[in-house]
Design a protein around this motif. Structure first.
Motif, short mmCIF file in Angstrom:
data_model
loop_
_atom_site.label_atom_id
_atom_site.label_comp_id
_atom_site.label_asym_id
_atom_site.label_seq_id
_atom_site.Cartn_x
_atom_site.Cartn_y
_atom_site.Cartn_z
N GLN A 367 -17.33 24.53 2.69
CA GLN A 367 -17.08 23.51 1.69
C GLN A 367 -15.80 22.72 1.88
OE1 GLN A 367 -17.31 25.94 -1.94
NE2 GLN A 367 -19.26 24.99 -2.38
N THR A 368 -14.73 23.37 2.26
CA THR A 368 -13.43 22.69 2.25
C THR A 368 -12.44 23.45 3.12
OG1 THR A 368 -11.74 21.76 0.78
CG2 THR A 368 -12.62 23.93 0.19
N SER A 369 -11.19 23.05 3.05
CA SER A 369 -10.11 23.74 3.77
C SER A 369 -8.89 23.80 2.86
CB SER A 369 -9.76 22.98 5.05
OG SER A 369 -9.19 21.71 4.73
N ALA A 370 -7.91 24.61 3.23
CA ALA A 370 -6.70 24.71 2.42
C ALA A 370 -5.98 23.37 2.34
CB ALA A 370 -5.77 25.78 3.02
N GLU A 371 -6.12 22.54 3.39
CA GLU A 371 -5.45 21.25 3.43
C GLU A 371 -6.14 20.19 2.58
OE1 GLU A 371 -5.00 23.01 7.65
OE2 GLU A 371 -6.39 23.11 5.98
N THR A 372 -7.43 20.34 2.33
CA THR A 372 -8.19 19.28 1.67
C THR A 372 -8.80 19.68 0.33
OG1 THR A 372 -10.29 19.83 2.77
CG2 THR A 372 -8.79 18.33 3.93
N GLU A 373 -8.62 20.91 -0.11
CA GLU A 373 -9.37 21.40 -1.26
C GLU A 373 -9.02 20.69 -2.58
OE1 GLU A 373 -8.61 25.51 -2.33
OE2 GLU A 373 -6.74 25.46 -1.21
N ASN A 374 -7.92 19.94 -2.59
CA ASN A 374 -7.55 19.23 -3.82
C ASN A 374 -7.56 17.70 -3.63
OD1 ASN A 374 -6.99 21.54 -5.54
ND2 ASN A 374 -5.23 21.91 -4.20
N LYS A 375 -8.15 17.24 -2.53
CA LYS A 375 -8.18 15.81 -2.26
C LYS A 375 -9.60 15.39 -1.89
CE LYS A 375 -5.84 12.19 0.42
NZ LYS A 375 -4.82 11.88 1.45
N PRO A 376 -10.16 14.38 -2.56
CA PRO A 376 -11.53 13.96 -2.24
C PRO A 376 -11.65 13.35 -0.85
CG PRO A 376 -10.52 12.44 -3.80
CD PRO A 376 -9.57 13.60 -3.65
N THR A 377 -12.80 13.55 -0.25
CA THR A 377 -13.04 13.07 1.11
C THR A 377 -12.92 11.55 1.20
OG1 THR A 377 -14.48 14.94 1.58
CG2 THR A 377 -14.71 13.03 3.01
N SER A 378 -13.32 10.84 0.16
CA SER A 378 -13.25 9.38 0.20
C SER A 378 -11.83 8.92 0.51
CB SER A 378 -13.72 8.78 -1.12
OG SER A 378 -12.97 9.29 -2.21
N GLU A 379 -10.83 9.55 -0.09
CA GLU A 379 -9.44 9.19 0.17
C GLU A 379 -9.03 9.56 1.59
OE1 GLU A 379 -6.71 10.65 -2.73
OE2 GLU A 379 -7.92 9.99 -4.44
N ILE A 380 -9.42 10.76 2.01
CA ILE A 380 -9.10 11.21 3.38
C ILE A 380 -9.70 10.25 4.40
CG2 ILE A 380 -9.39 13.08 5.06
CD1 ILE A 380 -9.70 14.99 2.61
N PHE A 381 -10.96 9.88 4.18
CA PHE A 381 -11.70 9.02 5.11
C PHE A 381 -11.07 7.63 5.19
CE2 PHE A 381 -15.79 6.50 5.84
CZ PHE A 381 -15.84 6.79 7.19
N ILE A 382 -10.79 7.02 4.05
CA ILE A 382 -10.21 5.68 4.04
C ILE A 382 -8.82 5.69 4.67
CG2 ILE A 382 -9.42 3.77 2.60
CD1 ILE A 382 -12.48 4.08 2.79
N ASP A 383 -8.01 6.69 4.34
CA ASP A 383 -6.68 6.80 4.94
C ASP A 383 -6.78 6.88 6.47
OD1 ASP A 383 -5.56 6.76 2.44
OD2 ASP A 383 -5.15 8.92 2.36
N PHE A 384 -7.77 7.63 6.96
CA PHE A 384 -7.93 7.77 8.40
C PHE A 384 -8.33 6.43 9.04
CE2 PHE A 384 -10.80 8.28 12.01
CZ PHE A 384 -10.00 8.99 12.89
N LEU A 385 -9.26 5.73 8.44
CA LEU A 385 -9.74 4.47 9.01
C LEU A 385 -8.66 3.41 9.07
CD1 LEU A 385 -13.25 4.14 7.30
CD2 LEU A 385 -12.76 4.98 9.60
N LYS A 386 -7.77 3.43 8.08
CA LYS A 386 -6.78 2.36 7.97
C LYS A 386 -5.48 2.63 8.73
CE LYS A 386 -6.30 0.16 4.09
NZ LYS A 386 -6.06 -0.18 2.68
N LYS A 387 -5.29 3.89 9.12
CA LYS A 387 -4.01 4.20 9.78
C LYS A 387 -3.95 3.61 11.17
CE LYS A 387 -5.21 8.65 11.93
NZ LYS A 387 -4.95 10.10 11.95
N ASP A 388 -2.76 3.32 11.62
CA ASP A 388 -2.58 2.81 12.99
C ASP A 388 -2.50 3.97 13.97
OD1 ASP A 388 -2.44 0.11 12.19
OD2 ASP A 388 -0.32 0.35 11.64
N LEU A 389 -2.93 3.70 15.18
CA LEU A 389 -2.85 4.73 16.22
C LEU A 389 -1.39 4.98 16.63
CD1 LEU A 389 -5.81 3.85 18.61
CD2 LEU A 389 -5.51 5.94 17.31
#
Length: 389
Positions: A367-389
């Motif tokens: 279901q989840t991980s210790a790092e993400t269990e309190n943060k929705p995937t939508s936020e994680i996903f959008i943050d990843f897409l928008k970050k610079d390499l």
């Protein structure tokens, strides 16, 4: 931004659930271009029996591999495009992935929504019931693995993983496949839904028992993928008789959390007048006394909410769709719950209390991980897409 455009590819038409589960609206609101490439015509003769919600996002219906290649070539900044595959990595996708490899498309996949599955029968045990299409795909799958190992078909560039064992939901890969691939930790869909509701006050609680319906005899995927099933005239009367006994023993009504594809429930009474509710499984689970299930992925909800689960099977399920039966037994054992044949007349043997250790193990495996269990995937996903390499 790392990517300017996201292209979702799948061998079925877009559905409302896929639109929601893969955050298409959120991605558009974040300023990225979104397209859905419907590849149904490349894999199936007809899609007339499938839901089609292509009006929700810019959709291209691709009718040939030539047309697909032309669309890939026409992308002006291909290096800034992320392709997200919503398909199982197995034999039937060889030709498609060869084309994506040819143009070195940035390719990603979500490995999540997995659950503990019972081991399959051996090939020799299954040979009496095996279909020609299954044999063909088995050989294609072996060819796919060979081509990946030879570097002729690229691996995914990015995998979004829900739980430590989420990768098992990608397809015919193992842990070695993930070496060198960028991995992003996310949650399962169901866990994200749980996060939305976990801190909300309950309107009512513990005044009903919830059944996680799977539309078991009538699910359209059994037709689409030529899967053996049981007959509705055998399944529903037996299930209703069982619910009668459950209600008598616990003095609580059974409420049906309908499978989203159970369209016949909307016009026909399959449950002898019992309450049937669509699209509210997470809310219903939060407020239920306990949950009854076969091998539905929706058991994620009672696990997240620490609800007792009672697993059920039958002789018809054992004889008709044995994999479901074996999953039921495996689920029960994995979680420390009980199971029961509904065609037996024994008293319902619900567990006294949940096994917290087993539930926690499931949580971090699927279901989840210790790092993400309190943060929705939508936020994680959008943050990843928008970050610079």
């Amino acid at each position: 931004m790392r990517f300017d455009k996201i292209i979702y590819i799948r061998y079925m038409p877009l559905t409302k659930k896929i639109y929601t589960d893969f955050y298409m609206e959120e991605v558009e609101k974040a300023g990225l271009e979104v397209e859905y490439w419907d590849l149904t015509a490349l894999f199936f003769k007809s899609s007339s029996f499938m839901e089609d919600a292509s009006d929700l996002v810019n959709t291209k219906k691709i009718n040939s591999y030539l047309e697909l290649e032309q669309n890939i070539k026409s992308e002006p900044m291909l290096s800034k495009v992320l392709f997200i595959s919503i398909m199982t990595f197995e034999g039937r996708i060889i030709k498609l992935y060869k084309l994506l490899t040819k143009y070195n498309c940035q390719l990603s996949v979500f490995g999540r929504n997995m659950f503990p599955v019972a081991s399959s029968k051996s090939f020799l045990q299954n040979i009496k019931h095996i279909r020609l299409s299954t044999i063909v795909n088995r050989f294609k799958t072996k060819k796919l693995i060979k081509l990946v190992n030879e570097g002729k078909i690229k691996k995914y560039d990015i995998v979004f993983l829900g739980g430590s064992l989420g990768w098992q939901g990608i397809g015919v890969i193992d842990l070695n496949y993930l070496k060198g691939i960028e991995q992003v930790k996310v949650n399962s869909d169901d866990y994200d839904n749980y996060l939305l509701l976990k801190n909300q006050d309950s309107v009512s609680s513990d005044n009903y028992i919830l059944f996680l319906d799977e539309y078991l005899p009538l699910h359209p995927d059994t037709v689409l993928f030529n899967i053996k099933n049981i007959k509705e005239e055998d399944y529903y009367p037996q299930l209703n008789d069982y619910f009668d006994r459950v209600e008598k023993q616990f003095n609580l009504p059974v409420v049906i959390a309908a499978h989203p594809k159970a369209i016949r429930y909307k016009t026909e009474d399959f449950f002898n007048g019992r309450k049937v509710v669509f699209h509210e499984t997470v809310e219903l689970t939060k407020n239920a006394a306990f949950v009854i299930a076969h091998d539905s992925t929706s058991i994620n909800y009672p696990i997240a909410f620490n609800k007792k689960i009672h697993f059920i099977t039958s002789k018809n399920i054992l004889n008709g769709i044995e994999m479901v039966h074996r999953n039921v037994l495996h689920f029960a054992n994995y979680l420390g719950c009980n199971y029961q044949f509904i065609d037996d007349i024994d008293e319902i043997n619900l567990i006294d209390k949940i096994n917290i250790k087993n539930y926690e193990n499931y949580k971090y495996s699927f279901q989840t991980s210790a790092e993400t269990e309190n943060k929705p995937t939508s936020e994680i996903f959008i943050d990843f897409l928008k970050k610079d390499l």
